[in-house]
Scaffold this motif. Sequence first.
Motif, PDB file in Angstrom:
ATOM      1  N   THR A 265       0.976  -1.116  -0.103  1.00  0.00           N
ATOM      2  CA  THR A 265       0.213  -0.111  -0.086  1.00  0.00           C
ATOM      3  C   THR A 265       0.938   1.265   0.178  1.00  0.00           C
ATOM      4  O   THR A 265       0.617   2.259  -0.628  1.00  0.00           O
ATOM      5  N   ALA A 268       2.059   1.828  -3.417  1.00  0.00           N
ATOM      6  CA  ALA A 268       0.984   2.247  -4.211  1.00  0.00           C
ATOM      7  C   ALA A 268       0.770   4.024  -3.858  1.00  0.00           C
ATOM      8  O   ALA A 268       0.680   4.714  -4.946  1.00  0.00           O
ATOM      9  N   ALA A 269       1.075   4.108  -2.778  1.00  0.00           N
ATOM     10  CA  ALA A 269       0.760   5.710  -2.381  1.00  0.00           C
ATOM     11  C   ALA A 269       1.881   6.635  -2.959  1.00  0.00           C
ATOM     12  O   ALA A 269       1.767   7.597  -3.472  1.00  0.00           O
ATOM     13  N   THR A 271       3.600   5.871  -5.735  1.00  0.00           N
ATOM     14  CA  THR A 271       3.092   6.222  -7.285  1.00  0.00           C
ATOM     15  C   THR A 271       2.147   7.112  -7.562  1.00  0.00           C
ATOM     16  O   THR A 271       2.263   7.983  -8.416  1.00  0.00           O
ATOM     17  N   ASP A 272       1.039   7.103  -6.484  1.00  0.00           N
ATOM     18  CA  ASP A 272       0.285   7.994  -6.517  1.00  0.00           C
ATOM     19  C   ASP A 272       0.765   9.490  -6.184  1.00  0.00           C
ATOM     20  O   ASP A 272       0.395  10.462  -7.164  1.00  0.00           O
ATOM     21  N   ARG A 273       1.734   9.559  -5.581  1.00  0.00           N
ATOM     22  CA  ARG A 273       2.220  10.959  -5.238  1.00  0.00           C
ATOM     23  C   ARG A 273       2.957  11.395  -6.232  1.00  0.00           C
ATOM     24  O   ARG A 273       3.188  12.731  -6.780  1.00  0.00           O
ATOM     25  N   GLY A 275       2.354  10.471  -9.485  1.00  0.00           N
ATOM     26  CA  GLY A 275       1.365  10.718 -10.653  1.00  0.00           C
ATOM     27  C   GLY A 275       1.541   9.822 -11.602  1.00  0.00           C
ATOM     28  O   GLY A 275       1.282   9.722 -12.875  1.00  0.00           O
ATOM     29  N   ASP A 277       0.891   5.846 -13.270  1.00  0.00           N
ATOM     30  CA  ASP A 277      -0.060   4.782 -13.378  1.00  0.00           C
ATOM     31  C   ASP A 277       0.485   3.721 -12.484  1.00  0.00           C
ATOM     32  O   ASP A 277       1.496   2.975 -12.578  1.00  0.00           O
ATOM     33  N   ARG A 278      -0.518   2.999 -11.710  1.00  0.00           N
ATOM     34  CA  ARG A 278      -0.293   2.049 -10.668  1.00  0.00           C
ATOM     35  C   ARG A 278       0.325   0.842 -11.275  1.00  0.00           C
ATOM     36  O   ARG A 278       0.725  -0.031 -10.739  1.00  0.00           O
ATOM     37  N   LYS A 279      -0.037   0.718 -12.609  1.00  0.00           N
ATOM     38  CA  LYS A 279       0.550  -0.621 -13.370  1.00  0.00           C
ATOM     39  C   LYS A 279       1.987  -0.655 -13.340  1.00  0.00           C
ATOM     40  O   LYS A 279       2.419  -1.867 -13.456  1.00  0.00           O
ATOM     41  N   ASP A 320      -4.292  -1.754  -8.418  1.00  0.00           N
ATOM     42  CA  ASP A 320      -5.407  -0.618  -8.449  1.00  0.00           C
ATOM     43  C   ASP A 320      -6.300  -1.061  -7.115  1.00  0.00           C
ATOM     44  O   ASP A 320      -6.722  -0.014  -6.702  1.00  0.00           O
TER      45      ASP A 320
END
Length: 322
Positions: A265, A268-269, A271-273, A275, A277-279, A320
């Motif tokens: 998790t 994942a966070a 990669t979100d920061r 920007g 794609d989580r792939k 995702d």
Amino acid sequence: MPGTDPREAASVINGELDLAHLAELPGRGLGADMVGRMAAVLVDLPMDAGTWGYRLAARGSSVSRRARDFLNADLDAVEELWDTAGFIGTGRMFKIQVCGPFTFAASVELSAGHKVLRDHGAWRDVVASTAEGVRALADEVIRRLGAEVVVQLDEPMIGPVIDGTVKPLTRFDTIRSVPVPDIVESLTGIVDHVGRPVIVHSCAAPRWELIERLRDVAWSLDVTSPDTADLDGIGALIDRGDVLVAGVVPSVRVGRALRAEQIATGLAALTDRIGLDRKVLSEKVIVSPTCGLAGAEADWAKTALAVCAKAGELLTADPDAL
């Protein structure tokens, strides 16, 4: 890895990880640590040791023999385990890791007592010897295991090498910095000569001026507390198609319970920061400890590897959903 038993270490590593690796067991003493192992890897550069540490020598020594014996014992342990498991010849991936040439040159002395890094010709010789020795070691692993070999170059001292802050013999014995383009040229030469996928590992602060220039390798970095520059660097690294070996699992025991779900998790966070794609988590990110596990308790080393493996499975399955 902690301990001194190569069979035990190989059993833990191969039992927990899909991408297994050749153990280093520095607890065995001279010739078994990251730098000492190079006495068994380098070609035509004999090594010796004393109270001062390691030193290049005119001829082979007991340190060189010990290093070769340790390396052969480690290879024998893996070969025996793979034979029993039916892995030989299946093309499973297997990682070998060696001390990178610049960390080696910053750690080892010439016969006169100066660091190898102080002598431009000497560290160039180390680069060439590393390239030839690593290729030979990779070929030996392929011969024994029938594996797809990945090579890791450990460069924890690359920052001081770039900054010119490697400790000299005396305060008057200045060791100049090595320009980043020279480092890139040297490491690229090793990568090309070895002809295998390469990971460059440094558990110190990432040197993005080097990472930006040295491409087509994977980078193994501690990403537990990234700042803005780190986020930008990680994003650029993955955007260009290279792999991040994300050091996020503590290399020594922590007070709280550690779960693979929170590691996955957290990535994942991250990669979100950035920007992304989580792939990319299933395609371009590998989960690893922040650094080597030699200083860990044996049970923690096994736990850390198990958490890495499980977190990797979670990233591959459905990033995702994290």
